[in-house]
Motif scaffolding. Structure first.
Motif, PDB file in Angstrom:
ATOM      1  N   PRO A 198       0.828  -1.202   0.000  1.00 21.93           N
ATOM      2  CA  PRO A 198       0.000   0.000   0.000  1.00 21.93           C
ATOM      3  C   PRO A 198       0.869   1.261   0.000  1.00 21.93           C
ATOM      4  CG  PRO A 198       0.092  -0.936   2.212  1.00 21.93           C
ATOM      5  CD  PRO A 198       0.836  -1.886   1.310  1.00 21.93           C
ATOM      6  N   LEU A 199       0.542   2.177  -0.878  1.00 24.09           N
ATOM      7  CA  LEU A 199       1.236   3.461  -0.922  1.00 24.09           C
ATOM      8  C   LEU A 199       0.360   4.502  -0.243  1.00 24.09           C
ATOM      9  CD1 LEU A 199       3.536   5.310  -1.962  1.00 24.09           C
ATOM     10  CD2 LEU A 199       2.163   5.618  -4.047  1.00 24.09           C
ATOM     11  N   PRO A 200       0.823   5.087   0.870  1.00 21.03           N
ATOM     12  CA  PRO A 200       0.028   6.123   1.534  1.00 21.03           C
ATOM     13  C   PRO A 200      -0.220   7.307   0.610  1.00 21.03           C
ATOM     14  CG  PRO A 200       1.887   5.422   2.905  1.00 21.03           C
ATOM     15  CD  PRO A 200       2.108   4.842   1.543  1.00 21.03           C
ATOM     16  N   THR A 201      -1.358   7.946   0.769  1.00 19.44           N
ATOM     17  CA  THR A 201      -1.703   9.119  -0.033  1.00 19.44           C
ATOM     18  C   THR A 201      -2.043  10.284   0.897  1.00 19.44           C
ATOM     19  OG1 THR A 201      -4.092   8.733  -0.136  1.00 19.44           O
ATOM     20  CG2 THR A 201      -2.709   7.548  -1.726  1.00 19.44           C
ATOM     21  N   PRO A 202      -2.075  11.491   0.366  1.00 23.01           N
ATOM     22  CA  PRO A 202      -2.416  12.647   1.206  1.00 23.01           C
ATOM     23  C   PRO A 202      -3.804  12.560   1.818  1.00 23.01           C
ATOM     24  CG  PRO A 202      -1.391  13.376  -0.833  1.00 23.01           C
ATOM     25  CD  PRO A 202      -1.661  11.907  -0.992  1.00 23.01           C
ATOM     26  N   GLU A 203      -4.702  11.789   1.178  1.00 17.26           N
ATOM     27  CA  GLU A 203      -6.079  11.675   1.679  1.00 17.26           C
ATOM     28  C   GLU A 203      -6.271  10.441   2.551  1.00 17.26           C
ATOM     29  OE1 GLU A 203      -7.871  14.248   1.208  1.00 17.26           O
ATOM     30  OE2 GLU A 203      -6.331  15.096  -0.115  1.00 17.26           O
ATOM     31  N   ASP A 204      -5.166   9.786   2.941  1.00 17.19           N
ATOM     32  CA  ASP A 204      -5.222   8.613   3.815  1.00 17.19           C
ATOM     33  C   ASP A 204      -6.030   7.460   3.224  1.00 17.19           C
ATOM     34  OD1 ASP A 204      -3.676   9.879   5.800  1.00 17.19           O
ATOM     35  OD2 ASP A 204      -5.449  10.896   6.586  1.00 17.19           O
ATOM     36  N   GLU A 205      -6.047   7.370   1.898  1.00 21.76           N
ATOM     37  CA  GLU A 205      -6.668   6.236   1.221  1.00 21.76           C
ATOM     38  C   GLU A 205      -5.590   5.569   0.368  1.00 21.76           C
ATOM     39  OE1 GLU A 205     -10.021   7.579  -0.981  1.00 21.76           O
ATOM     40  OE2 GLU A 205     -11.095   8.276   0.793  1.00 21.76           O
ATOM     41  N   PRO A 206      -4.860   4.626   0.916  1.00 23.46           N
ATOM     42  CA  PRO A 206      -3.722   4.026   0.206  1.00 23.46           C
ATOM     43  C   PRO A 206      -4.139   3.406  -1.121  1.00 23.46           C
ATOM     44  CG  PRO A 206      -3.755   3.366   2.507  1.00 23.46           C
ATOM     45  CD  PRO A 206      -5.058   4.036   2.248  1.00 23.46           C
TER      46      PRO A 206
END
Length: 219
Positions: A198-206
């Protein structure tokens, strides 16, 4: 039968019109990519600058492969490969070809993700997936795109085969992708699935990133 006869080539420098054409093709081809949406902070107007920065950096340090329609000269496919010893955006010379300007155009939240999360979160997964090889000693595919109207003509397959022949006995091919559709495509092309993370995203939805490798022709 191939409805759109095309030729494959390696180009040192795209013309400005070819560069524009390639950027627009990538925008169309990556319309469903979760990664591109995250990398631009959802700002569609920044997709063009992102692809332009990527292509220009590859012209400097990598190899640009294109497929052109014989009848019209239109670009039907593009692949950005970095040979062993070269990595996308690893130095100022590459980053000054559009990446720095792109980063300045992002929202503070997305820019912070690029600087503090993106690379550091992805690097350990890629390192493990490629072991005993590294991203520095493989042929790494940073971008491959076929114009939607020319898909299913074998263009992507042949853009990859060109590099399989170059890799020969000294290296492997490697890439990451972010959609289940592409996972199926690379498995069909006989790439070895090396796992996902999983790649973390700025919106916390990997988003899930999948890694593949394939030996050169004689490895």
């Amino acid at each position: 039968m191939n409805d759109f006869p095309y030729k494959l080539s390696i180009v040192d420098q795209l013309t400005e019109s070819q560069l524009d054409e390639s950027v627009m093709m990538c925008i169309r081809g990556y319309v469903a990519s979760p990664s591109i949406n995250v990398m631009t902070g959802g700002n569609k107007s920044l997709e063009g600058p992102l692809f332009r920065a990527m292509i220009r950096a590859c012209q400097l340090a990598g190899k640009v492969y294109i497929a052109t329609i014989i009848a019209t000269g239109a670009i039907a496919g593009l692949a950005l490969w970095f040979p062993p010893g070269q990595v996308l955006w690893e130095n100022d010379a590459q980053r000054n070809l559009g990446l720095n300007q792109f980063l300045e155009s992002l929202s503070p939240k997305t820019r912070d993700w690029w600087i503090n999360t993106y690379g550091s979160a992805l690097a350990p997964f890629v390192k493990t997936a490629l072991s005993p090889h590294t991203i520095e000693n493989c042929w790494y595919l940073n971008c491959i795109c076929v114009d939607p109207k020319y898909q299913r003509q074998g263009i992507a397959t042949n853009l990859i085969k060109m590099v399989e022949q170059e890799a020969m006995s000294t290296s492997i091919l490697a890439l990451c992708t972010d959609t289940d559709e592409n996972v199926a495509v690379y498995k069909a092309l006989q790439f070895e699935y090396k796992g996902e993370a999983p790649l973390p995203t700025p919106e916390d939805e990997p988003i899930n990133v999948h890694c593949f490798t394939k030996p050169g022709e004689r490895v």
